[in-house]
Scaffold this motif. Structure first.
Motif, PDB file in Angstrom:
ATOM      1  N   SER A 314       0.842  -1.193   0.000  1.00 22.75           N
ATOM      2  CA  SER A 314       0.000   0.000   0.000  1.00 22.75           C
ATOM      3  C   SER A 314       0.876   1.242   0.000  1.00 22.75           C
ATOM      4  N   ASP A 316       1.976   4.160   2.000  1.00 19.92           N
ATOM      5  CA  ASP A 316       1.983   4.395   3.441  1.00 19.92           C
ATOM      6  C   ASP A 316       2.508   5.769   3.832  1.00 19.92           C
ATOM      7  N   THR A 343      -7.995   0.947   1.435  1.00 19.77           N
ATOM      8  CA  THR A 343      -6.861   0.017   1.521  1.00 19.77           C
ATOM      9  C   THR A 343      -5.614   0.459   0.763  1.00 19.77           C
ATOM     10  N   THR A 346      -2.878   4.171   3.081  1.00 19.86           N
ATOM     11  CA  THR A 346      -3.140   3.968   4.510  1.00 19.86           C
ATOM     12  C   THR A 346      -3.073   5.242   5.332  1.00 19.86           C
ATOM     13  N   ARG A 347      -2.565   6.336   4.729  1.00 16.78           N
ATOM     14  CA  ARG A 347      -2.458   7.601   5.477  1.00 16.78           C
ATOM     15  C   ARG A 347      -3.079   8.743   4.661  1.00 16.78           C
TER      16      ARG A 347
END
Length: 386
Positions: A314, A316, A343, A346-347
């Motif tokens: 992912s 991140d 998904t 993630t941030r």
């Protein structure tokens, strides 16, 4: 290189060339170059645009203290060293090599890392892969007008099952079989004829681009996007014809039907005719094949396997998404907008749909895009780390 006309740039932006970037002589627009030591922001355009598409936001970012770099990407504009032949080196246009271009460019400017990579349209895909593959270099990412679904998944849990071939996607056959036969623009863009259809458009490159930009902008009042229910012919046929075309039409014919009036063109403030003339002169000179090669890399499936190397990964680093509220690009691949937020990133610090903008959000509503980018850069800097 032949002598090229000056670019109609606002004060504070300069045009320059950088040699030796992954085999390219890269044309770059640059702002905030007057003092050294500034954090860097890299801006990546999409199709059919150029670094010129960032002209309205670059001064704002530079004034806020950033060194802003916007290249003509591989296949575009005044960058040279790429193969314009349909039968040429397609592999050089694959996503991971475009990431290598971006990495080489920021390295050439002496940066070990950049504050953010910002990508619009197909540039959003490159920006996403930059952040996924090299989060140590691309410390945050702003995706614009094209959400990111993450890497393609590897086939899973099949060792003890009968071997099966990957089924062919039936959607193209089903689109062609609709009562109003249709085709998807990305597969049309992958055909041998697509470049000539646009480069030799009956209305000329200038009027072709005028109609194309108009059709995908908030000025075209039928751009009222909403989520589709799935990747099916019935659902995809709800998209405007610039995405799901009539089967027998070229893109030049498709957008000609939506050509704005003389009065509407004269009233256009976000892309007046003298600015459009720069785009049209560049594309008249280079053709469109360089940008079309990017689509061919995706539709051919030839480079999916190397992207599967990152299956399950992912993004991140801090991320955000900015699009026009009147931009169908947010929803053109059903479910991707939702996957990005849940998904793939993630941030995610924000998803912003800017009213009064279609697909060309940084040109249609540059002040709001600048505000959102600067807000994001401030938030991302306050939350460092991978």
């Amino acid at each position: 290189m032949e002598t090229l006309p000056d670019i109609p740039l606002p004060p504070g932006i300069r045009s320059r060339f950088v040699d030796g970037i992954n085999g390219l002589r890269m044309h770059v627009l640059e702002a905030g170059f007057e003092t050294r030591g500034r954090p860097c922001v890299l801006l990546l355009h999409g199709f059919p645009e150029l670094s010129f598409s960032w002209r309205k936001v670059m001064p704002d970012l530079a004034e806020a203290g950033y060194h802003v770099i916007a290249p003509d990407q591989r296949g575009y504009g005044r960058t040279t060293g790429w193969d314009a032949n349909y039968d040429g080196d397609l592999a050089s246009f694959r996503l991971l090599n475009l990431v290598r271009d971006a990495l080489g460019l920021v390295s050439a400017f002496g940066y070990r890392s950049v504050a953010a990579v910002v990508g619009h349209d197909f540039g959003s895909s490159v920006a996403a892969w930059c952040a996924l593959v090299r989060p140590d270099v691309f410390r945050s990412v702003a995706l614009m007008s094209a959400p990111f679904a993450g890497p393609p998944p590897l086939p899973f849990d099949f060792a003890d099952k009968p071997a099966t071939r990957k089924p062919e996607d039936p959607v193209h056959r089903e689109l062609a079989a609709l009562p109003r036969p249709r085709k998807h623009y990305q597969w049309y863009y992958s055909t041998r004829e697509a470049n000539a259809d646009m480069h030799r458009a009956p209305q000329g490159v200038h009027d072709f681009l005028r109609a194309y930009y108009h059709h995908k902008s908030a000025d075209w009042k039928d751009n009222t996007p909403y989520p589709l229910q799935g990747w099916t012919a019935h659902e995809l046929a709800k998209l405007p014809t610039y995405y799901v075309m009539d089967l027998a039409s070229t893109m030049a014919q498709t957008v000609a039907a939506e050509m704005p009036s003389v009065d509407a063109i004269a009233a256009n403030k976000w892309l007046p005719d003298h600015e459009l003339a720069f785009y049209s002169a560049e594309y008249a000179r280079t053709g469109f094949q360089g940008g079309l090669q990017w689509y061919r890399c995706g539709t051919s499936g030839a480079f999916t396997a190397e992207l599967e190397t990152f299956s399950g990964r992912s993004i991140d680093v801090p991320s955000c998404f900015i699009s026009g509220r009147q931009d169908w690009g947010t929803y053109q691949r059903p479910g991707v907008f939702e996957t990005m937020r849940t998904t793939a990133c993630t941030r995610m610090l924000g998803c912003h749909l800017v009213d009064g903008a279609g697909h060309w959000v940084q040109q249609e509503q540059p002040a709001e895009v600048s505000r959102l980018l600067l807000q994001f850069l401030k938030q991302a800097a306050a939350r460092p780390g991978l």
